[in-house]
Design a protein around this motif. Structure first.
Motif, short mmCIF file in Angstrom:
data_model
loop_
_atom_site.label_atom_id
_atom_site.label_comp_id
_atom_site.label_asym_id
_atom_site.label_seq_id
_atom_site.Cartn_x
_atom_site.Cartn_y
_atom_site.Cartn_z
N GLU A 138 5.74 50.40 -23.56
CA GLU A 138 4.41 49.78 -23.68
C GLU A 138 3.63 49.62 -25.41
O GLU A 138 2.12 49.78 -25.06
N LEU A 139 3.91 49.59 -25.99
CA LEU A 139 3.51 48.70 -26.89
C LEU A 139 2.78 47.52 -26.81
O LEU A 139 3.33 46.72 -26.39
N SER A 140 0.79 46.89 -27.17
CA SER A 140 1.13 46.01 -27.28
C SER A 140 1.42 44.49 -28.19
O SER A 140 2.89 44.90 -29.22
N MET A 141 1.30 44.04 -27.45
CA MET A 141 1.92 42.23 -28.53
C MET A 141 1.69 42.28 -29.32
O MET A 141 2.06 42.87 -30.64
N ALA A 142 -0.25 42.84 -29.71
CA ALA A 142 -0.23 43.05 -31.07
C ALA A 142 0.10 43.89 -31.46
O ALA A 142 0.05 43.61 -33.56
N ILE A 145 3.52 42.30 -32.96
CA ILE A 145 3.53 42.15 -34.39
C ILE A 145 3.48 41.83 -35.59
O ILE A 145 3.53 42.29 -36.51
N ASP A 146 2.36 43.56 -35.81
CA ASP A 146 1.74 44.09 -36.63
C ASP A 146 2.31 45.12 -37.82
O ASP A 146 2.88 44.95 -38.84
N LEU A 147 3.37 45.76 -36.64
CA LEU A 147 4.86 45.97 -37.34
C LEU A 147 5.77 45.24 -37.56
O LEU A 147 5.86 45.61 -38.94
N ALA A 148 6.10 44.13 -36.94
CA ALA A 148 7.67 43.24 -37.17
C ALA A 148 6.33 42.70 -38.76
O ALA A 148 7.44 43.27 -40.23
N ALA A 212 -5.41 54.88 -35.26
CA ALA A 212 -4.08 53.90 -34.77
C ALA A 212 -3.62 54.21 -33.77
O ALA A 212 -4.29 55.38 -33.32
N PRO A 213 -3.30 53.00 -33.01
CA PRO A 213 -2.83 53.30 -31.11
C PRO A 213 -1.21 54.69 -31.70
O PRO A 213 -0.72 54.54 -32.28
N PRO A 214 -1.59 55.75 -30.44
CA PRO A 214 -0.61 56.88 -30.42
C PRO A 214 1.13 56.03 -30.72
O PRO A 214 2.36 56.60 -31.99
N LEU A 215 1.24 54.89 -29.96
CA LEU A 215 2.72 54.80 -30.29
C LEU A 215 3.08 53.58 -31.41
O LEU A 215 4.68 54.18 -31.77
#
Length: 463
Positions: A138-142, A145-148, A212-215
């Motif tokens: 369910e993680l958003s694409m944005a 990308i930010d985690l990468a 920040a988003p929970p995931l």
């Protein structure tokens, strides 16, 4: 970060790998002649080579055959990156993560880490792992990308190889431990691990406050735990600064047989217990102004203290580490009408004087390791009222001067009770603290314990 012993009777040489947020930092302390500082910025550069020319690991190169970028990418970087990504998703074998970190360090010997991680195959790997996961799909694409992008930054310390050293010493089970883990995996360099706080606990506390988003929070929490467990697994000796930290480290996988508490130490001569006549009852706070220190809670407590001691004065000595939070603290002083009772002194270069010019020293943190503020105040012969966090109870050994964190009423009650004692009674507590600090928490004892540890692990390694 690393030390080269040389001849047993020669002076040791030190290389400090300073992992910092960005390259725009200034030196605060003078560097001894036997010490080099290598600054490793995580942010503020596109590639680490823009800022630092890394020394090469001479011993790692012996017998190695250079691989092409494609060969190294396929055999080293991509599988290792896959293991790192897997640790974002949940608990894994810390030995496997250590091997992966060493492979990434090997790759960085010949090839550019940033270029490697920008390869489309790395993105396909991380995005597919997220997409296939029942929760993180369910993680958003944005956010993906930010985690990468963040992973590249977090792995940056591996792109700055250590030169030949006889022992590594990490100041936390954190990103600063990555090169030390790699050196341990590849050529067996002994690793000492000191934690002044508990890295995982403090990072999780920060994540709770982050917007920040929970995931994303969950993924980063998994990563911090994985790094910590890996560091504990590979450390020859785990050196918490208090028993409280040791219990956390054991819960996170540290082998109790390799855990040894070494308390922080200060030089008692720098903090003499001078008697100073003060015009009004004075409390000193010495520390950063940021949420973990709960200065807002201290201000709320002071408003309660003022009801009993109208002329009480709180002197806040410390930098605005979090400007937004510091502004909230100043606004709280104004809202509560405490302008005559609270003074923000700013950073101090003379903490001894800050302690001496107070009747009582206060520490109000939500989380601590074994804080120097408490030991310095004890050396200065001042009573201390503090929250019962980290190793503070071990330092003070005075339950009536300890309160639960984030409880302004309890903090106020303890401060009022101390001020209701006679000056002679407060002085007696200060004398007791001074004797305890000199006996248990001196810089001389601290240095001797570390010197013995260095010589012990180096002797075993060289032999």
């Amino acid at each position: 970060m690393g030390a080269r012993a040389g001849h047993r009777h020669a002076r040791a040489e030190f290389l400090i790998g300073a992992v910092v947020g960005n390259p725009h930092v200034a030196a605060v302390f003078a560097v001894p002649a036997n010490t080099q500082v290598l600054t490793i910025p995580l942010w503020g550069t596109e590639s680490i080579e823009e800022y630092v020319a890394p020394a090469r690991r001479a011993r790692w190169q012996r017998g190695r055959l250079a691989q092409s970028r494609e060969q190294a990418f396929v055999s080293q970087l991509l599988p290792a990156y896959g293991e790192v990504v897997a640790n974002l998703l949940g608990p894994r074998d810390p030995l496997a993560l250590g091997a992966a970190l060493a492979d990434i360090a090997d790759y960085c010997e010949e090839h550019d880490l940033r270029a490697g991680l920008r390869d489309p195959r790395c993105w396909r790997l991380i995005s597919s792992r997220f997409a296939e996961h029942p929760l993180f799909g369910e993680l958003s694409m944005a956010d993906a990308i930010d985690l990468a992008r963040s992973l590249y930054r977090y792995l940056t310390p591996l792109a700055v190889p250590l030169p030949d050293v006889d022992v590594t010493h990490s100041s936390g089970a954190a990103l600063c431990a990555l090169p030390a883990i790699a050196a341990k995996v590849r050529i067996g360099v002994p690793l000492l691990l000191t934690e002044h706080g508990v890295y995982v606990r403090e990072r999780v506390l920060q994540l709770v406050r982050d917007d920040a988003p929970p995931l994303r929070k969950a993924l980063l929490g998994n990563f911090y735990r994985a790094v910590a467990r890996c560091a504990y697994t590979y450390a020859d000796v785990v050196l918490p600064v208090c028993e409280y930290n040791a219990s956390w480290e054991q819960e996170l996988g540290a082998d109790i047989g390799r855990v040894r508490v070494v308390y922080n130490g200060v030089d008692p001569k720098r903090f003499p217990p001078l008697s100073v006549q003060l015009p009004r009852p004075t409390i000193a706070y010495v520390g950063r102004i940021e949420p973990l220190k709960d200065v807002l809670g201290l201000i709320a407590a002071l408003s309660m203290v003022r009801r009993e001691i109208p002329d009480v004065l709180l002197r806040v000595h410390g930098p605005d580490d979090d400007p937004g939070y510091a502004e909230r603290c100043r606004a709280a002083v104004a809202t509560m009408g405490l302008e005559d009772n609270v003074v923000f002194e700013g950073p101090t270069k003379d903490p001894a004087r800050a302690y001496q010019e107070a009747d009582v020293v206060v520490l109000c943190s939500v989380s601590e390791g074994f804080p120097y503020t408490v030991v310095e105040a004890m050396c200065s012969g001042r009573p201390v009222v503090a929250t019962a966090v980290g190793g503070v109870p071990e330092a003070l050994n005075r339950p009536e001067l300890l309160v639960e964190p984030q409880n302004p009423q309890a903090l106020a009650d303890a401060l009022v009770a101390l001020f209701r004692r006679t000056p002679a009674e407060r002085a007696a507590i200060g004398e007791e603290f001074r004797e305890r600090a000199v006996r248990l928490f001196s810089q001389e004892r601290f240095l001797e314990e570390y010197r013995a540890l260095y010589l012990g692990v180096v002797s075993d390694y060289v032999a």
